[in-house]
Design a protein around this motif. Sequence first.
Motif, short mmCIF file in Angstrom:
data_model
loop_
_atom_site.label_atom_id
_atom_site.label_comp_id
_atom_site.label_asym_id
_atom_site.label_seq_id
_atom_site.Cartn_x
_atom_site.Cartn_y
_atom_site.Cartn_z
N LEU A 187 -2.05 9.50 -0.04
CA LEU A 187 -2.24 10.19 1.60
C LEU A 187 -1.70 11.41 1.97
O LEU A 187 -2.07 12.56 2.15
CB LEU A 187 -2.56 9.14 2.51
CG LEU A 187 -4.09 7.80 2.00
CD1 LEU A 187 -3.87 6.84 3.62
CD2 LEU A 187 -5.12 8.46 2.22
N ASN A 188 0.20 11.35 1.83
CA ASN A 188 0.68 12.07 2.60
C ASN A 188 0.24 13.73 1.71
O ASN A 188 0.54 14.29 2.17
CB ASN A 188 1.62 11.69 2.50
CG ASN A 188 2.17 11.30 4.25
OD1 ASN A 188 1.56 11.96 4.74
ND2 ASN A 188 3.01 10.01 3.78
N LEU A 189 0.41 12.81 0.05
CA LEU A 189 0.79 14.09 -0.75
C LEU A 189 -0.24 14.89 -1.51
O LEU A 189 -0.77 15.71 -1.00
CB LEU A 189 1.90 13.79 -1.55
CG LEU A 189 3.14 13.50 -1.44
CD1 LEU A 189 3.79 13.32 -2.46
CD2 LEU A 189 4.04 14.61 -0.45
N LEU A 199 0.57 -1.00 0.05
CA LEU A 199 0.08 -0.63 0.35
C LEU A 199 1.00 1.49 -0.15
O LEU A 199 0.11 1.88 0.11
CB LEU A 199 -0.58 0.04 1.37
CG LEU A 199 -2.86 -1.14 0.84
CD1 LEU A 199 -3.08 -1.35 2.60
CD2 LEU A 199 -2.87 -0.83 -0.17
N ARG A 200 2.32 0.96 -0.42
CA ARG A 200 2.73 2.43 -0.58
C ARG A 200 1.96 3.18 -1.59
O ARG A 200 2.70 4.90 -0.54
CB ARG A 200 4.28 1.93 -1.04
CG ARG A 200 5.78 3.26 -0.78
CD ARG A 200 7.01 2.42 -1.32
NE ARG A 200 6.53 1.64 -2.48
CZ ARG A 200 7.81 1.40 -3.20
NH1 ARG A 200 9.02 1.39 -2.67
NH2 ARG A 200 7.89 0.61 -4.13
N PRO A 201 1.59 3.20 -2.52
CA PRO A 201 1.34 4.65 -3.29
C PRO A 201 0.21 4.50 -2.40
O PRO A 201 -0.36 6.60 -2.98
CB PRO A 201 1.17 3.74 -4.08
CG PRO A 201 1.29 2.84 -4.41
CD PRO A 201 1.55 2.04 -3.33
N ILE A 202 -0.58 4.37 -1.62
CA ILE A 202 -1.33 4.48 -0.59
C ILE A 202 -1.38 5.33 0.13
O ILE A 202 -1.83 6.89 0.75
CB ILE A 202 -2.46 3.64 -0.04
CG1 ILE A 202 -3.41 2.89 -1.28
CG2 ILE A 202 -3.61 4.33 0.67
CD1 ILE A 202 -4.11 3.23 -1.93
N HIS A 203 -0.01 5.24 1.42
CA HIS A 203 0.72 5.75 1.75
C HIS A 203 1.33 7.40 1.50
O HIS A 203 1.07 8.33 1.82
CB HIS A 203 1.82 4.75 2.74
CG HIS A 203 2.79 6.08 2.90
ND1 HIS A 203 3.15 6.53 4.53
CD2 HIS A 203 4.13 6.00 2.73
CE1 HIS A 203 3.54 7.11 4.82
NE2 HIS A 203 4.38 7.16 3.91
N VAL A 204 1.84 7.12 0.38
CA VAL A 204 2.10 8.23 -0.67
C VAL A 204 1.59 9.32 -0.70
O VAL A 204 0.98 10.58 -1.00
CB VAL A 204 3.18 7.61 -2.08
CG1 VAL A 204 3.69 8.67 -2.38
CG2 VAL A 204 4.43 7.21 -1.37
C1 HEM Z 1 5.99 8.78 10.97
C2 HEM Z 1 5.51 8.67 9.30
C3 HEM Z 1 5.61 8.06 8.71
C4 HEM Z 1 6.38 6.73 8.03
C5 HEM Z 1 6.28 5.55 9.32
C6 HEM Z 1 6.69 6.14 7.04
C7 HEM Z 1 7.50 5.04 6.35
C8 HEM Z 1 7.12 4.52 4.92
C9 HEM Z 1 7.48 3.97 4.05
C10 HEM Z 1 7.85 2.31 5.15
C11 HEM Z 1 7.72 3.32 2.85
C12 HEM Z 1 7.70 2.71 2.13
C13 HEM Z 1 9.71 2.14 1.74
C14 HEM Z 1 9.58 0.99 0.58
O1 HEM Z 1 8.77 1.20 0.21
O2 HEM Z 1 10.98 0.80 0.90
C15 HEM Z 1 7.38 5.33 2.92
C16 HEM Z 1 7.35 5.75 1.49
C17 HEM Z 1 7.01 7.11 1.27
N1 HEM Z 1 7.22 7.71 2.18
FE1 HEM Z 1 6.14 7.63 4.21
N2 HEM Z 1 6.39 7.87 5.98
C18 HEM Z 1 5.79 8.79 6.50
C19 HEM Z 1 5.83 10.46 6.54
C20 HEM Z 1 5.95 10.06 5.71
C21 HEM Z 1 5.49 11.73 4.99
C22 HEM Z 1 5.18 12.30 6.40
C23 HEM Z 1 5.87 11.89 3.17
C24 HEM Z 1 4.82 13.15 2.78
C25 HEM Z 1 4.46 14.13 2.95
C26 HEM Z 1 6.10 10.48 3.01
C27 HEM Z 1 6.25 10.41 0.99
C28 HEM Z 1 6.39 9.10 1.27
C29 HEM Z 1 6.99 8.54 0.23
C30 HEM Z 1 7.23 9.27 -1.64
C31 HEM Z 1 7.23 7.24 -0.08
C32 HEM Z 1 7.33 7.11 -1.78
C33 HEM Z 1 9.34 6.20 -1.76
C34 HEM Z 1 9.96 5.64 -2.98
O3 HEM Z 1 8.44 4.73 -3.82
O4 HEM Z 1 10.79 5.92 -3.14
N3 HEM Z 1 6.03 9.26 3.76
N4 HEM Z 1 7.28 5.68 3.55
#
Ligand code: HEM
Length: 130
Positions: free
Chosen positions: A41-43, A34-39
């Motif tokens: 939801l954040n952006l 669900l990484r794209p959902i995380h991304v």
């Molecule tokens: C406690 C806060 C956060 C945690 C624990 C977290 C955790 C994660 C995890 C586990 C991944 C997947 C990494 C992987 O697949 O190797 C990820 C990817 C990502 N997160 Fe977060 N995240 C957090 C906050 C944020 C915030 C605030 C933003 C943007 C405003 C963000 C943007 C992204 C993006 C753009 C990716 C994709 C990176 C890629 O695919 O290269 N994250 N995050």
Amino acid sequence: MTRQAQRWVLLALLYFVVAVALGVGMAASHDFRLRPIHVHLNLLGWVSLALTGWVYTQFPRAAANRAATLHFWLYNLALPVMMAGLAALLLGTPAAEPVVAVSSVLVFASVVLFAVNVIRHRLPAGAAAA
Ligand code: HEM
């Protein structure tokens, strides 16, 4: 801050909590499907909603019209549907694709509406057009 701006910022905070919770969940479970959902939801959630609130604070005339109300409802109804559809797609339900397609076009339409509204009503309240 106008009421319009405030509701965007309050919803942004909700998206922030959910997006970060999903990030923590993914990290803990080592399941990154669900990484794209995380991304998104954040952006499209946290960052875009907070910025939209800020823009409406700077352009109060744009915040106070019917286009702003339509923008709010269109964006904030379509985005959760898009996220749910995308999650279903990522978890192996290809039938969700039309849901993602329609809802993402609605999100796009609301973004265009926002941009046009702010550009058209960019003068401060009370200022005369040049
Ligand atoms: C406690 C806060 C956060 C945690 C624990 C977290 C955790 C994660 C995890 C586990 C991944 C997947 C990494 C992987 O697949 O190797 C990820 C990817 C990502 N997160 Fe977060 N995240 C957090 C906050 C944020 C915030 C605030 C933003 C943007 C405003 C963000 C943007 C992204 C993006 C753009 C990716 C994709 C990176 C890629 O695919 O290269 N994250 N995050």
